[in-house]
Structure formats: structure tokens, C-alpha cells
Design a protein around this motif. Structure first.
Motif, PDB file in Angstrom:
ATOM      1  N   HIS A  67       0.777  -1.207  -0.058  1.00  0.00           N
ATOM      2  CA  HIS A  67      -0.185  -0.046  -0.028  1.00  0.00           C
ATOM      3  C   HIS A  67       0.727   1.222   0.092  1.00  0.00           C
ATOM      4  O   HIS A  67       1.843   1.100   0.471  1.00  0.00           O
ATOM      5  N   THR A  72      -6.914   7.498  -7.409  1.00  0.00           N
ATOM      6  CA  THR A  72      -6.646   7.010  -6.364  1.00  0.00           C
ATOM      7  C   THR A  72      -5.488   5.831  -6.478  1.00  0.00           C
ATOM      8  O   THR A  72      -5.507   5.012  -7.216  1.00  0.00           O
ATOM      9  N   THR A  84      -4.351   2.848  -6.078  1.00  0.00           N
ATOM     10  CA  THR A  84      -3.889   1.470  -5.409  1.00  0.00           C
ATOM     11  C   THR A  84      -2.896   0.671  -6.000  1.00  0.00           C
ATOM     12  O   THR A  84      -2.568  -0.175  -5.132  1.00  0.00           O
ATOM     13  N   GLN A  85      -2.678   0.891  -7.431  1.00  0.00           N
ATOM     14  CA  GLN A  85      -1.671  -0.020  -7.785  1.00  0.00           C
ATOM     15  C   GLN A  85      -0.264   0.648  -8.201  1.00  0.00           C
ATOM     16  O   GLN A  85       0.806   0.337  -7.973  1.00  0.00           O
ATOM     17  N   GLU A 109      -3.324   5.286  -9.851  1.00  0.00           N
ATOM     18  CA  GLU A 109      -4.058   4.442 -10.539  1.00  0.00           C
ATOM     19  C   GLU A 109      -4.489   3.194  -9.615  1.00  0.00           C
ATOM     20  O   GLU A 109      -3.626   2.726  -8.710  1.00  0.00           O
TER      21      GLU A 109
END
Length: 325
Positions: free
Chosen positions: A272, A286, A288-289, A325
Motif C-alpha cells: 500500500h 486513487t 491503489t496499484q 491508478e
């Protein structure tokens, strides 16, 4: 109420006297589009620097990006606009520990130029700082105010000696054409050469903080199994980010130029992102990856005459935007 910064100046060896300016008045156009004239008088340069200090001490204290636009333009303006915007989001009441900028021991280096844009350089010492500042003031027309587009921070011993023309003015190097063709790299090609170096590790660049050490840091950044980092570098092609170059006493040049440095971080499964407040303030999407950081950098380099090296002396960089992303 406006905080008024204190400014102490000393005259440089290329002082622009009012008598000389008057002597040129018979052969200059009103707006300076055609005649070769001093970019500014000594008094104008001093006033521009004093105005910078005054407004800077308000804008930086209050984290006011809009007010900072009055005194900064080009790459430095873009860097500080993003930085002030991010800090204002984190501290909307401004900087409680702000210390006003005070400049001392200032010398002005003013070229004779035709057409626009025009520039001059203030070589000055901020009180309380070890390094000297080289501040490049620019403007694009007679109707614009002088604003700082480039800034270099250098130890006094690394500030180069500037060449002067036959009249005692700073010898600037116009971009394009045959100007600078005697240099190891033409001033308007230094950015592209630096991008190639950072991507491949080859070129005329001297070892140091902004060359070999950067390559080492990037290699180390990809040593963790938790994430992968991809770097992309490119010279800025925006008109407002055009390089500024001037001749040095050894026959070489001092070149101010702008770079885009992008960094894309991709996480391994189960990991994270831990974002700081300033990144979050400039973030779209956002993460996330993956997280892409777009940085802008003001670079300052000496370029040798002939086949000599290019030495990156200073970098002033900042995050402009971020995408998740």
C-alpha cells in the motif's frame, strides 16, 4: 500590512550608468525590439530585486500561490506555485515559523540585447544561508514586470566568472543559429543531452550529485521487492521554459534550463502507498496499484568550450502533479 524585506546591494563591475543609457537613447527604439540595448538599468534591476523580496516575504509566509505569481514566472514559478498550493492545503493559516528573506552583497550582471525576451542576473547572498543565489529575472515585453524564472544555489567558490562584452556588459548567448556553436553542447541542446544521460548513463557530463549519484539512487530505488520504479526524463519544450545562457570568463557558458522528471511507482500485490500531505494535495485519482509523480526541475550547468565536460552545478526541483491508478 506589507512586510518590507531589507536589501543591501553593491555595484558590479558592469554597472549600467544613466549617462551611458542616455548616450544610447538616440539609436534605440522605444520598446527595444530592434536595437541592442541594456536589458535593464542598474536602478531598474535594484528595484526589481527589492520588489521580489517584498512580495516573496508575503507570499511565502501566507502560502499564497496567486501572489507569488507577481514575482516568479517560468519553471521557478511553476515549482513554487505547486509547492505553495500543497503547503496551503496542509497549513491554511500560513507558515508560523516563517523567517523573512534578506539579501546582501548583491551584484547585477546585465546583458545588452535586441528584441524580447530580455533577462538579467542577480548574484546575491541570502542572510543566514551558506550558498549564494543566482536569480535570473526575465520579462517578455516592456509592459511586463520583471519576474524570476530561474534560480541556482551555489557555494561562492562555484559561482563562475562571467564574461563581459566590449562595453562591460554581461555577454549573453542567444539561442539557435551559430550562437554557442563553439561549446561542447549548444545551450538549447543541454536539456536533451542531460535526458539522454539520465536514461543511458552516457554523455559529456561530469561525475557528481546530479549525474552519477542520481543514477546510483535510481538503481537502489529498484532494489526492493515491494515496488518497481520507472523513471522518465525530458527537456521542457514549453516556450516559457526556454533556456537562458551566458558566456563565462573561461570561454564556456553558464546555462539555465528546465527538465521534466517523471517517476512511476508500481506496487507488488499486498502493498500500500503511504502518501504525505503535500503529495495528496496535488494528487489526481486513487493510487491503489501505481503512483506517478511529475516533477519539474530548474537545472544550472557550466558547459565547456570545445570538447570539454558539462557540469551540473545546481538543481531546484519540485513536485508539480501526481496521478494515482
Amino acid at each position: 500590512m506589507r512586510l518590507r524585506g531589507r536589501l543591501a546591494t553593491t555595484t558590479a563591475g558592469l554597472v549600467v550608468s544613466l549617462a551611458m543609457a542616455a548616450g544610447l537613447s538616440g539609436c534605440m527604439t522605444v520598446h527595444g525590439e530592434e536595437a541592442v540595448v541594456p536589458a535593464a538599468t542598474q536602478d531598474e534591476a535594484e528595484a526589481a530585486l527589492e520588489h521580489y523580496v517584498d512580495v516573496n516575504n508575503e507570499a511565502k509566509r501566507d502560502y499564497d500561490a496567486e501572489q507569488n505569481d507577481e514575482i516568479e514566472a517560468g519553471p521557478l514559478g511553476a515549482i513554487d506555485e505547486a509547492g505553495l498550493t500543497a503547503r496551503a492545503a496542509e497549513q491554511p493559516n500560513g507558515d508560523p515559523d516563517f523567517e523573512p528573506l534578506e539579501l546582501t552583497d548583491t551584484q547585477f550582471h546585465i546583458p545588452q540585447q535586441a528584441g524580447w525576451p530580455k533577462f538579467f542576473v542577480a548574484d546575491t547572498k541570502p542572510r543566514g544561508y551558506q550558498n549564494r543565489w543566482l536569480m535570473v529575472f526575465t520579462r517578455n515585453s516592456i509592459d511586463e514586470d520583471w519576474r524570476v524564472s530561474y534560480l541556482a544555489t551555489l557555494p561562492a567558490e562555484r559561482v563562475p566568472e562571467f564574461a563581459q562584452d566590449d562595453d562591460g556588459y554581461l555577454e549573453d548567448i542567444p539561442l539557435g543559429g551559430r550562437a554557442g556553436s563553439d561549446l561542447a553542447v549548444a545551450p538549447d541542446e543541454v536539456g536533451a543531452a542531460y535526458a539522454d544521460y539520465l536514461q543511458g548513463g552516457e554523455g559529456r557530463f561530469s561525475e557528481g550529485r546530479f549525474t552519477t549519484e542520481v543514477l546510483d539512487e535510481r538503481e537502489e530505488a529498484n532494489s526492493s521487492p515491494a515496488y518497481q520504479v520507472q523513471f522518465q526524463d525530458a527537456p521542457a519544450e514549453e516556450e516559457d521554459y526556454a533556456p537562458v545562457a551566458m558566456r563565462t570568463g573561461d570561454g564556456g557558458a553558464l546555462v539555465f534550463f528546465t527538465m521534466h522528471h517523471d517517476e512511476r511507482q508500481t506496487l507488488a500485490p499486498g502493498q500500500h502507498f503511504n502518501l504525505n500531505a503535500q503529495v495528496e494535495a496535488l494528487l489526481e485519482g486513487t493510487p491503489t496499484q501505481s503512483l506517478t509523480l511529475h516533477r519539474l526541475a530548474v537545472e544550472t550547468a557550466t558547459v565547456a568550450e570545445g570538447d570539454g565536460p558539462v557540469d551540473i552545478l545546481s538543481e531546484v526541483a519540485g513536485l508539480i502533479t501526481a496521478e494515482g491508478e
